[in-house]
Design a protein around this motif. Sequence first.
Motif, PDB file in Angstrom:
ATOM      1  N   SER A  41       1.012  -1.145   0.147  1.00  0.00           N
ATOM      2  CA  SER A  41      -0.024   0.105  -0.022  1.00  0.00           C
ATOM      3  C   SER A  41       0.874   1.012  -0.071  1.00  0.00           C
ATOM      4  O   SER A  41       0.113   2.381  -0.729  1.00  0.00           O
ATOM      5  CB  SER A  41      -0.992   0.148   1.320  1.00  0.00           C
ATOM      6  N   PHE A  42       1.791   1.254   0.718  1.00  0.00           N
ATOM      7  CA  PHE A  42       2.729   2.642   0.778  1.00  0.00           C
ATOM      8  C   PHE A  42       3.123   2.875  -0.782  1.00  0.00           C
ATOM      9  O   PHE A  42       3.490   3.784  -0.716  1.00  0.00           O
ATOM     10  CB  PHE A  42       3.898   1.818   1.809  1.00  0.00           C
ATOM     11  N   MET A  43       3.770   1.326  -0.790  1.00  0.00           N
ATOM     12  CA  MET A  43       4.314   1.686  -2.385  1.00  0.00           C
ATOM     13  C   MET A  43       3.085   2.156  -3.584  1.00  0.00           C
ATOM     14  O   MET A  43       3.872   2.645  -4.215  1.00  0.00           O
ATOM     15  CB  MET A  43       4.735   0.242  -3.152  1.00  0.00           C
ATOM     16  N   LEU A  44       2.310   1.607  -3.875  1.00  0.00           N
ATOM     17  CA  LEU A  44       1.792   2.328  -4.121  1.00  0.00           C
ATOM     18  C   LEU A  44       0.821   4.072  -4.216  1.00  0.00           C
ATOM     19  O   LEU A  44       0.293   5.102  -4.891  1.00  0.00           O
ATOM     20  CB  LEU A  44      -0.195   1.878  -3.930  1.00  0.00           C
ATOM     21  N   MET A  45       0.924   4.160  -2.875  1.00  0.00           N
ATOM     22  CA  MET A  45       1.031   5.322  -2.029  1.00  0.00           C
ATOM     23  C   MET A  45       2.437   6.788  -2.393  1.00  0.00           C
ATOM     24  O   MET A  45       1.477   7.235  -3.154  1.00  0.00           O
ATOM     25  CB  MET A  45       1.164   6.045  -0.602  1.00  0.00           C
ATOM     26  N   GLU A  46       3.051   6.118  -3.139  1.00  0.00           N
ATOM     27  CA  GLU A  46       4.488   6.596  -3.120  1.00  0.00           C
ATOM     28  C   GLU A  46       4.838   6.604  -4.442  1.00  0.00           C
ATOM     29  O   GLU A  46       5.241   7.511  -5.389  1.00  0.00           O
ATOM     30  CB  GLU A  46       5.558   6.232  -2.996  1.00  0.00           C
ATOM     31  N   ASP A  47       4.094   6.147  -5.170  1.00  0.00           N
ATOM     32  CA  ASP A  47       3.579   6.144  -6.930  1.00  0.00           C
ATOM     33  C   ASP A  47       2.989   7.366  -7.531  1.00  0.00           C
ATOM     34  O   ASP A  47       2.953   7.733  -6.850  1.00  0.00           O
ATOM     35  CB  ASP A  47       3.032   4.950  -7.435  1.00  0.00           C
ATOM     36  N   ARG A  48       3.792   7.509  -8.786  1.00  0.00           N
ATOM     37  CA  ARG A  48       2.897   8.823  -9.574  1.00  0.00           C
ATOM     38  C   ARG A  48       1.988   8.995  -9.472  1.00  0.00           C
ATOM     39  O   ARG A  48       1.130   9.627  -9.702  1.00  0.00           O
ATOM     40  CB  ARG A  48       4.293   9.059 -10.563  1.00  0.00           C
ATOM     41  N   GLU A  49       1.395   7.763  -9.795  1.00  0.00           N
ATOM     42  CA  GLU A  49       0.426   7.279 -10.208  1.00  0.00           C
ATOM     43  C   GLU A  49      -0.639   6.912  -8.617  1.00  0.00           C
ATOM     44  O   GLU A  49      -1.261   6.121  -8.467  1.00  0.00           O
ATOM     45  CB  GLU A  49      -0.269   6.228 -11.087  1.00  0.00           C
ATOM     46  N   ASN A  50      -0.565   8.073  -7.724  1.00  0.00           N
ATOM     47  CA  ASN A  50      -1.194   7.288  -6.373  1.00  0.00           C
ATOM     48  C   ASN A  50      -2.808   7.390  -6.017  1.00  0.00           C
ATOM     49  O   ASN A  50      -3.074   6.722  -5.003  1.00  0.00           O
ATOM     50  CB  ASN A  50      -0.765   8.896  -5.127  1.00  0.00           C
ATOM     51  N   PHE A  51      -3.352   7.747  -7.206  1.00  0.00           N
ATOM     52  CA  PHE A  51      -4.628   6.994  -7.164  1.00  0.00           C
ATOM     53  C   PHE A  51      -5.148   5.755  -6.268  1.00  0.00           C
ATOM     54  O   PHE A  51      -6.258   5.268  -5.541  1.00  0.00           O
ATOM     55  CB  PHE A  51      -5.199   7.599  -8.763  1.00  0.00           C
ATOM     56  N   TYR A  52      -4.353   5.005  -7.032  1.00  0.00           N
ATOM     57  CA  TYR A  52      -4.252   3.158  -6.524  1.00  0.00           C
ATOM     58  C   TYR A  52      -4.266   3.022  -5.071  1.00  0.00           C
ATOM     59  O   TYR A  52      -5.325   2.335  -4.163  1.00  0.00           O
ATOM     60  CB  TYR A  52      -3.673   2.352  -7.470  1.00  0.00           C
ATOM     61  N   GLY A  53      -3.319   4.230  -4.773  1.00  0.00           N
ATOM     62  CA  GLY A  53      -2.703   3.742  -2.660  1.00  0.00           C
ATOM     63  C   GLY A  53      -4.061   4.723  -2.322  1.00  0.00           C
ATOM     64  O   GLY A  53      -4.186   4.435  -1.372  1.00  0.00           O
ATOM     65  N   HIS A  54      -4.324   5.563  -2.764  1.00  0.00           N
ATOM     66  CA  HIS A  54      -5.578   6.642  -1.886  1.00  0.00           C
ATOM     67  C   HIS A  54      -6.659   5.589  -1.936  1.00  0.00           C
ATOM     68  O   HIS A  54      -7.885   5.582  -0.983  1.00  0.00           O
ATOM     69  CB  HIS A  54      -5.931   7.990  -2.362  1.00  0.00           C
ATOM     70  N   PHE A  55      -7.243   5.092  -2.956  1.00  0.00           N
ATOM     71  CA  PHE A  55      -8.122   4.170  -3.432  1.00  0.00           C
ATOM     72  C   PHE A  55      -8.349   2.917  -1.905  1.00  0.00           C
ATOM     73  O   PHE A  55      -8.973   2.613  -1.357  1.00  0.00           O
ATOM     74  CB  PHE A  55      -8.545   3.285  -4.348  1.00  0.00           C
ATOM     75  N   LEU A  56      -7.048   2.409  -2.430  1.00  0.00           N
ATOM     76  CA  LEU A  56      -6.887   1.215  -1.387  1.00  0.00           C
ATOM     77  C   LEU A  56      -6.700   1.419  -0.334  1.00  0.00           C
ATOM     78  O   LEU A  56      -7.232   0.861   0.723  1.00  0.00           O
ATOM     79  CB  LEU A  56      -5.601   0.570  -1.251  1.00  0.00           C
ATOM     80  N   LEU A  57      -6.676   3.033   0.651  1.00  0.00           N
ATOM     81  CA  LEU A  57      -6.516   3.267   2.076  1.00  0.00           C
ATOM     82  C   LEU A  57      -8.063   2.905   2.592  1.00  0.00           C
ATOM     83  O   LEU A  57      -8.146   2.697   3.389  1.00  0.00           O
ATOM     84  CB  LEU A  57      -5.512   4.627   2.004  1.00  0.00           C
ATOM     85  N   GLN A  58      -8.630   3.536   1.414  1.00  0.00           N
ATOM     86  CA  GLN A  58      -9.870   3.736   2.161  1.00  0.00           C
ATOM     87  C   GLN A  58     -10.690   2.147   2.535  1.00  0.00           C
ATOM     88  O   GLN A  58     -11.932   2.168   2.760  1.00  0.00           O
ATOM     89  CB  GLN A  58     -10.874   4.200   0.808  1.00  0.00           C
ATOM     90  N   MET A  59     -10.195   0.459   1.742  1.00  0.00           N
ATOM     91  CA  MET A  59     -11.152  -0.337   1.393  1.00  0.00           C
ATOM     92  C   MET A  59     -10.490  -0.939   2.779  1.00  0.00           C
ATOM     93  O   MET A  59      -9.261  -0.648   3.371  1.00  0.00           O
ATOM     94  CB  MET A  59     -10.416  -1.392   0.200  1.00  0.00           C
ATOM     95  N   THR A  60     -11.437  -2.058   3.347  1.00  0.00           N
ATOM     96  CA  THR A  60     -10.797  -2.732   4.151  1.00  0.00           C
ATOM     97  C   THR A  60     -10.136  -4.108   3.705  1.00  0.00           C
ATOM     98  O   THR A  60     -10.204  -4.305   2.174  1.00  0.00           O
ATOM     99  CB  THR A  60     -12.097  -3.655   4.755  1.00  0.00           C
ATOM    100  N   ARG A  61      -9.093  -4.423   4.194  1.00  0.00           N
ATOM    101  CA  ARG A  61      -8.272  -5.613   3.764  1.00  0.00           C
ATOM    102  C   ARG A  61      -8.928  -7.197   4.969  1.00  0.00           C
ATOM    103  O   ARG A  61      -8.904  -7.242   6.060  1.00  0.00           O
ATOM    104  CB  ARG A  61      -6.779  -5.418   4.159  1.00  0.00           C
ATOM    105  N   GLU A  62      -8.480  -8.372   4.072  1.00  0.00           N
ATOM    106  CA  GLU A  62      -8.733  -9.449   4.981  1.00  0.00           C
ATOM    107  C   GLU A  62      -8.319 -10.794   3.890  1.00  0.00           C
ATOM    108  O   GLU A  62      -7.974 -10.684   2.828  1.00  0.00           O
ATOM    109  CB  GLU A  62     -10.416  -9.743   5.014  1.00  0.00           C
ATOM    110  N   ILE A  63      -7.941 -11.917   4.240  1.00  0.00           N
ATOM    111  CA  ILE A  63      -7.272 -13.239   3.733  1.00  0.00           C
ATOM    112  C   ILE A  63      -8.014 -13.567   3.816  1.00  0.00           C
ATOM    113  O   ILE A  63      -9.192 -14.025   4.877  1.00  0.00           O
ATOM    114  CB  ILE A  63      -5.815 -12.942   5.267  1.00  0.00           C
ATOM    115  N   LYS A  64      -8.636 -14.627   2.137  1.00  0.00           N
ATOM    116  CA  LYS A  64      -8.751 -15.514   2.275  1.00  0.00           C
ATOM    117  C   LYS A  64      -8.273 -16.472   1.477  1.00  0.00           C
ATOM    118  O   LYS A  64      -8.039 -15.999   0.384  1.00  0.00           O
ATOM    119  CB  LYS A  64     -10.598 -14.968   1.149  1.00  0.00           C
ATOM    120  N   TYR A  65      -8.509 -18.110   2.372  1.00  0.00           N
ATOM    121  CA  TYR A  65      -7.400 -18.879   1.364  1.00  0.00           C
ATOM    122  C   TYR A  65      -8.709 -19.945   0.704  1.00  0.00           C
ATOM    123  O   TYR A  65      -7.590 -19.873   0.111  1.00  0.00           O
ATOM    124  CB  TYR A  65      -7.071 -19.913   2.299  1.00  0.00           C
TER     125      TYR A  65
END
Length: 451
Positions: A41-65
């Motif tokens: 997530s930090f890499m996406l935030m630091e990326d020039r196209e940081n839209f993805y990082g800011h979008f991911l920041l609003q999402m809940t994360r979970e693990i599903k095997y």
Amino acid sequence: MGSNFQILREELYEVISEVQTLEEIPMDFQGRFLSLINMVSFMLMEDRENFYGHFLLQMTREIKYDIASPTSVTFKGAKYVIAFNPFIYLSLTMEQMLSTIKHEIHHVIALHLIRAKGLKGTYSNLVINMAMDIVANQYLNYLPPYATTIEWVNSHYKLNLKPYNPLEYYAERIQRELNLEEDSETEEREESGIEKEYDLAKTHDQWREIKDIDDKTLQEFTEKFASEAIKGTIPVYLSSMLEDLNREKGEIPWNIYLKKLIGTLESKKKKTITRRNRRQPNRLDLRGELRSHVAQITVAIDISGSISDEEFNQAMKEVLNIVKNYNHEITIVECDTEIRRVYKVKGIKDLKERIITGGGTKFTPVFKYINSTDANILIYFTDGKGEEKLSIMPSGYTTLWLISGRGDKLSLKEPFGIIKKLKPVQINTDTIDLLDIKNEGWSMNSQQPMI
């Protein structure tokens, strides 16, 4: 952070590669894996196209095997939720990990979670998954080797799909060219609850969890998420996708709305020996099921010259695709200031060349006729110009108004139904037979061809 990331990734991959059952996963694995996702997530935030990082920041994360892809997305509790399957995700390179997250965000902002529902029943699950993934992957680099791209589909199936088209374009052409049958229902998960390999047919199974939210509200949430993610410069292709998203303002395309209407009519099912059981297709002793309710659909068309042959023919193909999996009867009513002809159709070849009168339009004669039938749904094609008030009240059926791409709005002050706008199609000026018109795959709905 690069070296720390690689060390943690390798350690987690070594742990998970030896696991055969969920019980074997160490207690601290989930926390360490989510730490790795925080790095991504930090890499996406630091990326020039940081839209993805800011979008991911609003999402809940979970693990599903048990998901059959490295990542998947769903919507729960007023939040988009992105799920990760460590068995598949940890096998990716760092660049591929970033791309798979972008892939899921593309599905969201292209409204695939909504639009896929409108294609169910018309196209197989495999075809829909392929079409959506072609769209989601077309601007991404560093994709996993198994990713579905337009180049792979064209090469593997010997097709000639054109790039940068909406998912409906790809679904229609893949289904038509390959003549793929509708999928049987997804098989139950293995008792282990683990998926270790990518499976295209199952990649969007998690979307079935989205049940307690309507399409309009889901789109409004999507617009809000996207708006909050715009913090700086975004690439041109994302600008186009976001413009398409904002343009819709929650409108449900007419064909999806019609599919919902048809779905409300079926209640009972009858057994048939001509169709295999969906849950156990290999059990020839089990009979399949057909919907026993007959949907009575009347299609009225203004023949005063306001609707082009191309518009009507293409939209009728969509109508026939939507109803083909239901017991139905379709009646065509041609009308200008009065009803000129009534006939039934079973397929596109049954459509008759219309009589063009060039006169005015009145809606009342159609409603007077429909009131005397047992119709469930009336689909009315018009440019919208007619009376301001009906002289007879509609009774016992739902009306869907489809306004021509050359029309503006419905003249009726009280429409007694839902109004949808058809997108313009190319009009052929040469004299051609109605049935020879080629369906070019543009979805005749209330939306632009969203990427």
